[in-house]
Write a protein that holds these residues in place. Structure first.
Motif, PDB file in Angstrom:
ATOM      1  N   ARG A  28     -15.617 -53.425  35.155  1.00 17.31           N
ATOM      2  CA  ARG A  28     -15.533 -53.653  33.508  1.00 17.31           C
ATOM      3  C   ARG A  28     -16.117 -51.753  32.725  1.00 17.31           C
ATOM      4  O   ARG A  28     -16.176 -51.599  31.299  1.00 17.31           O
ATOM      5  CB  ARG A  28     -16.896 -54.570  33.037  1.00 17.31           C
ATOM      6  N   ASP A  29     -17.337 -50.730  33.764  1.00 20.99           N
ATOM      7  CA  ASP A  29     -17.135 -49.550  33.529  1.00 20.99           C
ATOM      8  C   ASP A  29     -16.562 -48.873  34.226  1.00 20.99           C
ATOM      9  O   ASP A  29     -18.031 -48.408  35.051  1.00 20.99           O
ATOM     10  CB  ASP A  29     -18.264 -49.887  32.887  1.00 20.99           C
ATOM     11  N   PRO A  30     -15.265 -48.838  34.485  1.00 23.54           N
ATOM     12  CA  PRO A  30     -15.084 -47.615  35.518  1.00 23.54           C
ATOM     13  C   PRO A  30     -15.294 -46.441  36.066  1.00 23.54           C
ATOM     14  O   PRO A  30     -15.215 -46.052  36.935  1.00 23.54           O
ATOM     15  CB  PRO A  30     -13.368 -47.659  35.564  1.00 23.54           C
ATOM     16  N   VAL A  31     -15.795 -46.055  35.184  1.00 25.44           N
ATOM     17  CA  VAL A  31     -15.997 -44.475  35.205  1.00 25.44           C
ATOM     18  C   VAL A  31     -17.414 -44.216  35.147  1.00 25.44           C
ATOM     19  O   VAL A  31     -18.015 -43.976  36.194  1.00 25.44           O
ATOM     20  CB  VAL A  31     -16.178 -43.641  33.761  1.00 25.44           C
ATOM     21  N   ARG A  32     -18.861 -44.850  34.968  1.00 29.33           N
ATOM     22  CA  ARG A  32     -19.957 -45.362  35.423  1.00 29.33           C
ATOM     23  C   ARG A  32     -19.900 -45.878  36.875  1.00 29.33           C
ATOM     24  O   ARG A  32     -20.636 -44.882  37.519  1.00 29.33           O
ATOM     25  CB  ARG A  32     -20.539 -46.183  34.222  1.00 29.33           C
ATOM     26  N   ASN A  33     -18.954 -46.436  37.327  1.00 28.95           N
ATOM     27  CA  ASN A  33     -19.425 -47.098  38.660  1.00 28.95           C
ATOM     28  C   ASN A  33     -18.424 -46.231  38.730  1.00 28.95           C
ATOM     29  O   ASN A  33     -17.464 -47.678  39.849  1.00 28.95           O
ATOM     30  CB  ASN A  33     -19.324 -48.438  38.076  1.00 28.95           C
ATOM     31  N   THR A  34     -18.113 -45.264  38.782  1.00 29.40           N
ATOM     32  CA  THR A  34     -17.117 -45.108  39.942  1.00 29.40           C
ATOM     33  C   THR A  34     -17.320 -45.128  40.945  1.00 29.40           C
ATOM     34  O   THR A  34     -16.449 -45.416  42.286  1.00 29.40           O
ATOM     35  CB  THR A  34     -16.184 -43.816  39.646  1.00 29.40           C
ATOM     36  N   PHE A  77     -26.914 -46.023  46.478  1.00 30.62           N
ATOM     37  CA  PHE A  77     -26.563 -46.402  44.906  1.00 30.62           C
ATOM     38  C   PHE A  77     -27.090 -47.379  43.717  1.00 30.62           C
ATOM     39  O   PHE A  77     -26.534 -48.263  44.326  1.00 30.62           O
ATOM     40  CB  PHE A  77     -25.164 -46.060  44.924  1.00 30.62           C
ATOM     41  N   VAL A  78     -27.298 -47.247  42.954  1.00 30.34           N
ATOM     42  CA  VAL A  78     -28.032 -48.323  41.867  1.00 30.34           C
ATOM     43  C   VAL A  78     -26.763 -47.625  40.789  1.00 30.34           C
ATOM     44  O   VAL A  78     -26.703 -46.978  39.921  1.00 30.34           O
ATOM     45  CB  VAL A  78     -29.682 -47.687  40.780  1.00 30.34           C
ATOM     46  N   SER A  79     -26.957 -48.956  40.587  1.00 37.21           N
ATOM     47  CA  SER A  79     -26.302 -49.670  38.623  1.00 37.21           C
ATOM     48  C   SER A  79     -25.966 -50.663  37.999  1.00 37.21           C
ATOM     49  O   SER A  79     -26.490 -51.368  38.963  1.00 37.21           O
ATOM     50  CB  SER A  79     -24.442 -49.441  38.887  1.00 37.21           C
ATOM     51  N   ALA A  80     -27.103 -49.322  37.525  1.00 41.04           N
ATOM     52  CA  ALA A  80     -28.077 -50.835  36.135  1.00 41.04           C
ATOM     53  C   ALA A  80     -28.571 -50.852  35.243  1.00 41.04           C
ATOM     54  O   ALA A  80     -28.990 -50.191  34.854  1.00 41.04           O
ATOM     55  CB  ALA A  80     -29.764 -51.436  36.685  1.00 41.04           C
ATOM     56  N   PRO A  81     -27.208 -50.397  34.477  1.00 39.61           N
ATOM     57  CA  PRO A  81     -27.373 -50.067  32.634  1.00 39.61           C
ATOM     58  C   PRO A  81     -28.542 -50.611  32.516  1.00 39.61           C
ATOM     59  O   PRO A  81     -28.554 -50.335  31.499  1.00 39.61           O
ATOM     60  CB  PRO A  81     -26.254 -50.028  32.510  1.00 39.61           C
ATOM     61  N   ASP A  82     -28.302 -52.010  32.478  1.00 37.24           N
ATOM     62  CA  ASP A  82     -29.803 -52.580  31.565  1.00 37.24           C
ATOM     63  C   ASP A  82     -31.269 -52.033  32.113  1.00 37.24           C
ATOM     64  O   ASP A  82     -31.480 -52.700  33.141  1.00 37.24           O
ATOM     65  CB  ASP A  82     -29.682 -54.130  31.466  1.00 37.24           C
ATOM     66  N   ARG A 208      -8.477 -44.173  45.627  1.00 38.92           N
ATOM     67  CA  ARG A 208      -7.086 -45.393  44.874  1.00 38.92           C
ATOM     68  C   ARG A 208      -7.855 -45.486  43.512  1.00 38.92           C
ATOM     69  O   ARG A 208      -8.922 -45.124  43.294  1.00 38.92           O
ATOM     70  CB  ARG A 208      -7.122 -46.409  45.696  1.00 38.92           C
ATOM     71  N   PRO A 209      -6.919 -46.002  42.941  1.00 37.69           N
ATOM     72  CA  PRO A 209      -7.219 -46.230  41.389  1.00 37.69           C
ATOM     73  C   PRO A 209      -8.129 -47.960  41.650  1.00 37.69           C
ATOM     74  O   PRO A 209      -7.462 -48.433  42.260  1.00 37.69           O
ATOM     75  CB  PRO A 209      -5.996 -46.035  40.152  1.00 37.69           C
ATOM     76  N   VAL A 210      -9.119 -47.299  40.759  1.00 33.38           N
ATOM     77  CA  VAL A 210      -9.968 -48.836  40.205  1.00 33.38           C
ATOM     78  C   VAL A 210     -10.147 -48.971  39.150  1.00 33.38           C
ATOM     79  O   VAL A 210     -11.388 -47.715  38.760  1.00 33.38           O
ATOM     80  CB  VAL A 210     -11.469 -49.086  41.592  1.00 33.38           C
ATOM     81  N   GLY A 211      -9.502 -49.924  38.628  1.00 28.85           N
ATOM     82  CA  GLY A 211     -10.501 -49.777  36.823  1.00 28.85           C
ATOM     83  C   GLY A 211      -8.977 -48.895  36.095  1.00 28.85           C
ATOM     84  O   GLY A 211      -9.655 -49.037  35.438  1.00 28.85           O
ATOM     85  N   GLY A 212      -8.349 -48.307  36.895  1.00 23.28           N
ATOM     86  CA  GLY A 212      -7.573 -47.432  36.292  1.00 23.28           C
ATOM     87  C   GLY A 212      -8.101 -45.710  36.629  1.00 23.28           C
ATOM     88  O   GLY A 212      -7.452 -44.675  36.712  1.00 23.28           O
ATOM     89  N   VAL A 213      -9.073 -46.318  37.745  1.00 21.88           N
ATOM     90  CA  VAL A 213      -9.941 -44.271  37.026  1.00 21.88           C
ATOM     91  C   VAL A 213      -9.767 -44.063  38.778  1.00 21.88           C
ATOM     92  O   VAL A 213     -10.189 -44.828  40.230  1.00 21.88           O
ATOM     93  CB  VAL A 213     -11.270 -44.910  36.696  1.00 21.88           C
ATOM     94  N   VAL A 214      -9.342 -42.811  38.845  1.00 17.91           N
ATOM     95  CA  VAL A 214      -9.458 -41.913  39.958  1.00 17.91           C
ATOM     96  C   VAL A 214     -10.155 -41.306  40.295  1.00 17.91           C
ATOM     97  O   VAL A 214     -10.908 -40.419  39.093  1.00 17.91           O
ATOM     98  CB  VAL A 214      -7.924 -41.594  40.307  1.00 17.91           C
TER      99      VAL A 214
END
Length: 288
Positions: A28-34, A77-82, A208-214
């Motif tokens: 849902r946020d493919p840049v931040r979570n690349t 790797f932590v991904s927790a924007p809240d 590879r593209p994930v959520g459109g992001v490479v």
């Protein structure tokens, strides 16, 4: 401590279970979570699953609120924007030393790691600081001799040597499994050289593209070949190829301590979107 303040933490047994529950949330946020999204996608596509990896989901009700991925010996790797979710995750990690034996560092965006450190109780900023960039309008360099060429499975030895050299120079993990590199080369379109005078003079690989992001990474030019614009040409060429192949956005990380690379990517059209880095873990609050 598996539950606190409406949050729970779930450890998935393998990458497939984790992906089924969390990959949609990541993209849902493919840049931040690349980083985590590409890691999970790549392992699934290549049929690889590191047996010692730890896959964590922070849940609030039935909804994912954050993730943490640990593939030793790298940082988690932590991904927790809240911030509340990141704080809970830090407290969870502090309370589970047996489950996470050997974990000594976390990686992620600044704000998330600050909240994580608050929950954990002891996480120091290290010298490794990075910045995530997104390509805006590509501006390729002019007059660089040579051309872009795809690396093939026959190049595995050179690719491993250069990726490991990149890791040593940047102070990031220099460990790269032969199986992972071979899978990238076999997939096609992920590993690229800039060749000049008939020889490889610069290298990078991409996801590879994930959520459109490479994401482009491991940009490396041997010391004897530097100063000719080869890295810039390689990055520009590989970015253009990725976009031509259907990617919606290209991203890359830079070392904030390296002004040369930051200026280089800015000239190519990459703009900064997020700062982060690695924090060393000390003695957690619950164990102090």
């Amino acid at each position: 401590m598996a539950e606190l303040g409406g949050f729970t933490c779930v450890r998935d047994p393998d990458v497939r279970s984790f992906a089924a529950a969390a990959l949609d949330w990541l993209v849902r946020d493919p840049v931040r979570n690349t980083v985590p999204a590409a890691l999970v996608d790549g392992l699934l596509r290549d049929g690889l699953d590191p047996g010692d990896a730890v896959w964590l989901r922070v849940m609030r009700g039935g909804t994912v609120a954050g993730t943490a991925l640990w593939t030793p010996p790298r940082a988690m790797f932590v991904s927790a924007p809240d911030p509340a979710a990141a704080r809970f995750l830090g407290a969870y990690v502090a309370s589970a030393p047996a489950e996470l034996a050997g974990l000594d560092a976390v990686n992620g965006a600044d704000g998330e790691l600050e909240a994580f450190a608050d929950g954990y109780g002891a996480a120091e900023v290290t010298g490794w600081r990075n910045r995530l960039h997104v390509l805006d309008t590509l501006r390729p360099p002019v007059g660089v001799p040579g051309s872009l060429a795809e690396a093939t499975p026959a190049d595995l030895g050179l690719v491993l040597d250069w990726v490991r050299a990149f890791g040593v120079e940047t102070g990031t993990s220099s460990e790269q499994s032969e199986a992972s590199a071979a899978a990238r080369l076999a997939a096609g379109g992920l590993c690229w050289f800039w060749r000049a005078g008939g020889e490889p003079v610069s290298f990078l690989w991409r996801t590879r593209p994930v959520g459109g992001v490479v994401r482009l990474s491991a940009v490396y030019t041997p010391p004897s070949r530097r100063g000719h614009g080869y890295a810039a040409a390689c990055v520009a060429g590989a970015s253009a190829r990725a976009l031509d192949a259907g990617a919606q956005r290209c991203v890359l990380y830079t070392d904030l301590a390296n002004p040369v690379s930051n200026r280089l990517y800015a000239r190519l059209g990459y703009v900064p979107v997020l700062d982060g880095g690695v924090r060393k873990l000390g003695v957690p609050r619950v164990a102090a």
